[in-house]
Enzyme design. Structure first.
Site, PDB file in Angstrom:
ATOM      1  N   ASP A  82       0.851  -1.192   0.000  1.00  0.00           N
ATOM      2  CA  ASP A  82       0.000   0.000   0.000  1.00  0.00           C
ATOM      3  C   ASP A  82       0.892   1.250   0.000  1.00  0.00           C
ATOM      4  O   ASP A  82       1.831   1.345   0.801  1.00  0.00           O
ATOM      5  CB  ASP A  82      -0.861  -0.070   1.281  1.00  0.00           C
ATOM      6  CG  ASP A  82      -1.927   0.993   1.347  1.00  0.00           C
ATOM      7  OD1 ASP A  82      -2.412   1.429   0.289  1.00  0.00           O
ATOM      8  OD2 ASP A  82      -2.300   1.384   2.490  1.00  0.00           O
ATOM      9  N   HIS A 180      -7.480   9.975   4.214  1.00  0.00           N
ATOM     10  CA  HIS A 180      -7.015   8.985   5.188  1.00  0.00           C
ATOM     11  C   HIS A 180      -7.281   9.399   6.631  1.00  0.00           C
ATOM     12  O   HIS A 180      -7.403  10.576   6.929  1.00  0.00           O
ATOM     13  CB  HIS A 180      -5.494   8.780   5.027  1.00  0.00           C
ATOM     14  CG  HIS A 180      -5.121   8.112   3.742  1.00  0.00           C
ATOM     15  ND1 HIS A 180      -4.449   8.747   2.734  1.00  0.00           N
ATOM     16  CD2 HIS A 180      -5.350   6.851   3.296  1.00  0.00           C
ATOM     17  CE1 HIS A 180      -4.261   7.905   1.724  1.00  0.00           C
ATOM     18  NE2 HIS A 180      -4.812   6.749   2.036  1.00  0.00           N
ATOM     19  N   GLY A 181      -7.352   8.408   7.499  1.00  0.00           N
ATOM     20  CA  GLY A 181      -7.365   8.663   8.941  1.00  0.00           C
ATOM     21  C   GLY A 181      -8.754   8.816   9.532  1.00  0.00           C
ATOM     22  O   GLY A 181      -9.766   8.559   8.871  1.00  0.00           O
ATOM     23  N   ASP A 255      -8.231   0.892   6.840  1.00  0.00           N
ATOM     24  CA  ASP A 255      -7.219   0.736   7.887  1.00  0.00           C
ATOM     25  C   ASP A 255      -7.760   1.316   9.201  1.00  0.00           C
ATOM     26  O   ASP A 255      -7.851   0.637  10.219  1.00  0.00           O
ATOM     27  CB  ASP A 255      -5.922   1.454   7.459  1.00  0.00           C
ATOM     28  CG  ASP A 255      -4.778   1.172   8.422  1.00  0.00           C
ATOM     29  OD1 ASP A 255      -4.984   0.442   9.411  1.00  0.00           O
ATOM     30  OD2 ASP A 255      -3.658   1.675   8.204  1.00  0.00           O
TER      31      ASP A 255
HETATM   32  P1  13P Z   1      -8.657   4.828   6.039  1.00  0.00           P
HETATM   33  O1  13P Z   1      -7.689   5.662   6.836  1.00  0.00           O
HETATM   34  O2  13P Z   1      -9.909   5.577   5.733  1.00  0.00           O
HETATM   35  O3  13P Z   1      -8.927   3.510   6.674  1.00  0.00           O
HETATM   36  O4  13P Z   1      -7.965   4.539   4.609  1.00  0.00           O
HETATM   37  C1  13P Z   1      -6.961   3.566   4.518  1.00  0.00           C
HETATM   38  C2  13P Z   1      -6.229   3.626   3.230  1.00  0.00           C
HETATM   39  O5  13P Z   1      -6.605   4.289   2.283  1.00  0.00           O
HETATM   40  C3  13P Z   1      -5.013   2.799   3.129  1.00  0.00           C
HETATM   41  O6  13P Z   1      -4.374   2.974   1.903  1.00  0.00           O
HETATM   42  O1  G3H Z   2      -2.991   4.959   3.931  1.00  0.00           O
HETATM   43  C1  G3H Z   2      -2.177   4.566   4.750  1.00  0.00           C
HETATM   44  C2  G3H Z   2      -2.484   3.404   5.613  1.00  0.00           C
HETATM   45  O2  G3H Z   2      -3.519   3.708   6.515  1.00  0.00           O
HETATM   46  C3  G3H Z   2      -1.236   2.923   6.292  1.00  0.00           C
HETATM   47  O3  G3H Z   2      -0.814   3.802   7.263  1.00  0.00           O
HETATM   48  O4  G3H Z   2       1.601   4.317   6.853  1.00  0.00           O
HETATM   49  O5  G3H Z   2       0.600   4.448   9.165  1.00  0.00           O
HETATM   50  O6  G3H Z   2       0.991   2.236   8.074  1.00  0.00           O
HETATM   51  P1  G3H Z   2       0.681   3.697   7.874  1.00  0.00           P
HETATM   52 ZN    ZN Z   3      -4.493   4.929   1.134  1.00  0.00          ZN
END
Ligand code: 13P
Ligand code: G3H
Ligand code: ZN
Length: 309
Positions: A82, A180-181, A255
């Site tokens: 990812d 994200h987040g 995530d």
């Molecule tokens: P979320 O933070 O909305 O779960 O998105 C995760 C994501 O896009 C990981 O690539």
């Molecule tokens: O989009 C990112 C994912 O939520 C992964 O997050 O880089 O903190 O592992 P991370």
């Molecule tokens: Zn992402």
């Protein structure tokens, strides 16, 4: 069964108009929770790890754990990098057994994104590994943002097909207002469905939605009740996700929802049994919480029963 590629999973989702969840892991408990749900619901599942997860757990541990988990189920499981950014890490993943990688070139200019993504795609394809590219910037927007501001941030449907064709990617991550987040918006979710419709008309490759967690108020409240300080969190409502799936989104990244469920289960255990210090007694419920979230997502995305073998 052996790991399958994202291409195999997502091409089927693209023709069948459903989406498959791509769930981030950093450890064994998340992996076991996700695969148990996929196995029970006979759904494909994409297990994805970030460069941060690789730094945390080690690439060999992650690959071998995921291969082992896949070997114990007849559900289709793939292993995906990812948001790959570093060439050396992406190549290591390709060589060591990942079945898909993402190159996140969204911060580059259009032409630089194309040339870097194509370099990765050419190598990955020699190894039979799928590639996801990204066009547009993942960021929530205010309700009153104007059209030209949106155009500067979101995926431009008119060049999305050109991007796919020139890079050779197997799936395209698009920016339509998710982020994200746990703090996605100041106001409410405001996804650009008209843009998604145009992208889907023009792009034949599977479409990916990042930043798609729902950030359940119930889970956040539970975490806060047991000592967390998560204020003002908000995510994408389920009806928006459902609409995106019916409009042709095929991979949905989750995530944050798993992290929130896992952490609030652990917090509850710590609070209700402060005398316990056996990790299995709090990691077990945390793993169950991941399993429950994944089951709900599989139902929402329409991938139950779609594991093709
Ligand atoms: P979320 O933070 O909305 O779960 O998105 C995760 C994501 O896009 C990981 O690539
Ligand atoms: O989009 C990112 C994912 O939520 C992964 O997050 O880089 O903190 O592992 P991370
Ligand atoms: Zn992402």
């Amino acid at each position: 069964m052996p790991l399958v590629t994202n291409k195999e999973i997502l091409d089927a989702a693209n023709s069948g108009y459903y989406a498959v969840g791509a769930f981030n892991i950093n450890d064994m408990e998340f992996l076991q929770g996700i695969v148990r749900a996929a196995d029970e619901l006979k759904s494909p599942a994409i297990i994805q790890v970030s460069e941060g997860a690789i730094k945390f757990a080690g690439i060999d541990y992650l690959i071998n754990m995921v291969k082992l988990a896949a070997s114990k189920t007849s559900a289709q499981i793939s292993l995906h990098l990812d948001h790959g950014e570093h060439f050396d890490i992406i190549i290591d993943c390709i060589k060591k057994g990942f079945t898909s990688v993402m190159f996140d070139g969204s911060h580059f200019s259009f032409e630089e994104n194309i040339s870097n993504t194509k370099k990765i795609a050419d190598i990955a394809h020699l190894f039979g590994v799928s590639v996801e590219g990204e066009l547009g910037r993942l960021q929530g927007v205010e309700d009153n943002i104007n059209v030209s501001e949106k155009d500067a941030i979101f995926t431009d449907p008119n060049v999305a097909a050109e991007f796919v064709e020139r890079t050779g990617v197997d799936a395209l991550a698009v920016a339509i207002g998710t982020s994200h987040g746990a703090y996605k918006f100041k106001g409410s979710a405001n996804l650009d469905f008209d843009r998604l419709k145009k992208i889907k008309q023009l792009v034949k490759a599977p479409i990916v939605l990042h930043g798609a967690s729902g950030v359940s108020g119930e889970v956040v409240e539970k975490a806060n009740k047991f000592g967390a300080q998560i204020k003002g969190a908000s995510g994408i409502p389920n009806d928006n996700i459902k609409r995106a799936v019916t409009m042709g989104v095929n991979k949905i990244n989750i995530d944050t929802d798993l992290r929130l469920a896992y952490t609030s289960a652990i917090r509850e255990c710590f609070s209700s049994k402060p005398e316990n210090f056996d990790p299995r007694k709090y990691l077990g419920p945390a793993r169950d919480a991941v399993y429950s979230v994944v089951k709900t997502k599989i139902e929402l995305f329409g991938s139950a029963g779609k594991s093709g073998r």
